[in-house]
Scaffold this motif. Structure first.
Motif, short mmCIF file in Angstrom:
data_model
loop_
_atom_site.label_atom_id
_atom_site.label_comp_id
_atom_site.label_asym_id
_atom_site.label_seq_id
_atom_site.Cartn_x
_atom_site.Cartn_y
_atom_site.Cartn_z
N ASP A 2 1.86 -51.44 -22.66
CA ASP A 2 0.53 -51.29 -23.25
C ASP A 2 0.31 -49.86 -23.77
O ASP A 2 -0.34 -49.66 -24.80
CB ASP A 2 -0.56 -51.63 -22.22
CG ASP A 2 -0.58 -53.12 -21.89
OD1 ASP A 2 0.01 -53.91 -22.65
OD2 ASP A 2 -1.16 -53.48 -20.84
N LEU A 3 0.86 -48.89 -23.07
CA LEU A 3 0.75 -47.51 -23.51
C LEU A 3 1.58 -47.26 -24.78
O LEU A 3 1.14 -46.57 -25.70
CB LEU A 3 1.21 -46.56 -22.40
CG LEU A 3 0.26 -46.42 -21.22
CD1 LEU A 3 0.98 -45.78 -20.02
CD2 LEU A 3 -0.96 -45.59 -21.60
N GLU A 34 3.52 -54.78 -12.75
CA GLU A 34 2.26 -54.22 -13.27
C GLU A 34 2.52 -52.88 -13.96
O GLU A 34 1.98 -52.60 -15.04
CB GLU A 34 1.28 -54.05 -12.11
CG GLU A 34 -0.11 -53.66 -12.55
CD GLU A 34 -1.10 -53.62 -11.40
OE1 GLU A 34 -2.16 -52.99 -11.55
OE2 GLU A 34 -0.79 -54.22 -10.34
N ARG A 35 3.34 -52.07 -13.36
CA ARG A 35 3.68 -50.76 -13.92
C ARG A 35 4.41 -50.90 -15.25
O ARG A 35 4.14 -50.18 -16.22
CB ARG A 35 4.51 -49.99 -12.89
CG ARG A 35 5.03 -48.63 -13.34
CD ARG A 35 6.47 -48.79 -13.80
NE ARG A 35 7.18 -47.53 -13.87
CZ ARG A 35 8.31 -47.37 -14.55
NH1 ARG A 35 8.83 -48.39 -15.20
NH2 ARG A 35 8.92 -46.22 -14.57
N ASP A 62 -5.06 -41.03 -21.58
CA ASP A 62 -6.29 -40.28 -21.28
C ASP A 62 -7.32 -41.08 -20.50
O ASP A 62 -8.23 -40.49 -19.89
CB ASP A 62 -6.93 -39.78 -22.58
CG ASP A 62 -6.03 -38.80 -23.31
OD1 ASP A 62 -5.30 -38.06 -22.63
OD2 ASP A 62 -6.06 -38.78 -24.56
N ASN A 63 -7.21 -42.40 -20.53
CA ASN A 63 -8.24 -43.20 -19.83
C ASN A 63 -7.65 -44.20 -18.84
O ASN A 63 -8.15 -45.32 -18.71
CB ASN A 63 -9.14 -43.91 -20.84
CG ASN A 63 -8.37 -44.82 -21.77
OD1 ASN A 63 -7.18 -45.08 -21.56
ND2 ASN A 63 -9.05 -45.32 -22.80
N LEU A 64 -6.58 -43.79 -18.16
CA LEU A 64 -6.02 -44.64 -17.11
C LEU A 64 -6.97 -44.72 -15.93
O LEU A 64 -7.64 -43.72 -15.59
CB LEU A 64 -4.67 -44.09 -16.64
CG LEU A 64 -3.50 -44.10 -17.63
CD1 LEU A 64 -2.27 -43.46 -16.99
CD2 LEU A 64 -3.18 -45.51 -18.10
N THR A 65 -7.02 -45.88 -15.30
CA THR A 65 -7.82 -46.00 -14.09
C THR A 65 -7.13 -45.27 -12.94
O THR A 65 -5.94 -44.90 -13.05
CB THR A 65 -8.01 -47.48 -13.71
OG1 THR A 65 -6.72 -48.02 -13.35
CG2 THR A 65 -8.60 -48.28 -14.86
N GLU A 66 -7.85 -45.10 -11.86
CA GLU A 66 -7.27 -44.43 -10.69
C GLU A 66 -6.07 -45.21 -10.16
O GLU A 66 -5.03 -44.62 -9.82
CB GLU A 66 -8.33 -44.29 -9.59
CG GLU A 66 -7.83 -43.52 -8.38
CD GLU A 66 -8.91 -43.35 -7.32
OE1 GLU A 66 -8.54 -42.99 -6.18
OE2 GLU A 66 -10.10 -43.57 -7.62
N LYS A 67 -6.18 -46.53 -10.15
CA LYS A 67 -5.08 -47.37 -9.67
C LYS A 67 -3.86 -47.24 -10.58
O LYS A 67 -2.71 -47.18 -10.11
CB LYS A 67 -5.54 -48.83 -9.59
CG LYS A 67 -4.46 -49.77 -9.06
CD LYS A 67 -4.92 -51.21 -9.06
CE LYS A 67 -3.81 -52.14 -8.56
NZ LYS A 67 -4.20 -53.58 -8.62
#
Length: 252
Positions: free
Chosen positions: A50-51, A43-44, A59-64
């Motif tokens: 994707d980044l 996943e990482r 700037d808009n990563l989720t907390e997870k």
């Protein structure tokens, strides 16, 4: 005369034992390469792609997603990496060679050569290549004169790539350490699925650092680790060490 010889032998051995310093290891990190960790890394890694392709933004990563990077540093290429891409002691160190008294022959796609012990991967291992548990077999590092001095030895003891492989193969219990062929001490390793370290009493290496030309002309220096005793594997008597690496001074 026979009894006198035995008494003298006992006294000599006892005196030797008392004079050899013993070092106890400290636990640095516990290993976990299980299914959950493997899935986290998948996943990482996808998130990194994707980044890079700008499908996602920092700037808009989720907390997870943020937690994934906190747990699995983006400077590491895989979960097997010993060192990440960030700055470390190895930015200016690592100019050494390593050899061993024996190595187990490759089996299928698995190699057990001595080069595995300093490839900075927990997935591979050096395995001694003699019958039995490898008592007396050794690993020897040779450093160029200018190499930065060592202050810490780090050991991934056993075949780390999985908990099953670690249990099945033998691990080192005691390593006799030599510096330039003189006995330095005995390292007592814990039987744990973890990275262990030993902090040295004083730096090992050439202390002459002001005169670079003089330093270059000094002799190479060596550190040797000899297997004295092992923790027996559940299935195999082969003794494995996945990685030996160092930390020190004279770099930054």
């Amino acid at each position: 005369m026979k009894y006198i010889f035995l008494i003298l032998t006992f006294i000599t051995f006892n005196s030797f034992s008392q004079n050899v310093k013993e070092f106890e290891t400290e636990i640095e990190i516990d290993f976990d390469f299980g299914i959950k960790v493997q899935n986290d890394w998948k996943e990482r890694n996808q998130l990194l792609k994707d980044l890079e392709s700008e499908k996602k933004s920092w700037d808009n990563l989720t907390e997870k997603e943020s937690e994934l990077f906190e747990k699995y540093d983006e400077t590491y290429n895989s979960m097997w990496d010993v060192e990440g891409g960030g700055c470390s002691w190895y930015c200016g160190a690592g100019n050494y060679t390593v050899d061993s008294s024996s190595s187990l022959k490759s089996q299928n796609e698995n190699s057990y050569e001595i080069t595995n012990i300093n490839d900075f991967s927990y997935q591979t291992a050096w395995v001694e290549g003699v019958k039995g548990y490898g008592i007396g077999e050794f690993i020897e590092f040779t450093f160029v004169p200018k190499h930065p001095r060592l202050t810490v030895i780090k050991i991934a003891n056993g075949y780390i790539k999985s908990k099953k492989s670690w249990k099945n193969n033998s691990r080192v219990k005691k390593l006799k350490m030599y510096v330039n062929d003189s006995i330095y001490g005995i390292i007592n390793l814990k039987d744990v699925y973890s990275l262990q370290s030993v902090e040295l009493e004083k730096p090992i290496g050439h202390s002459e650092r002001k005169d670079y030309e003089k330093l270059q002309n000094l002799p190479k220096w060596k550190i040797k680790f000899e297997i004295l005793e092992v923790y027996k594997g559940d299935k195999y008597d082969d003794t494995a060490i996945s990685e030996i690496f160092f930390d020190g001074i004279d770099v930054h």
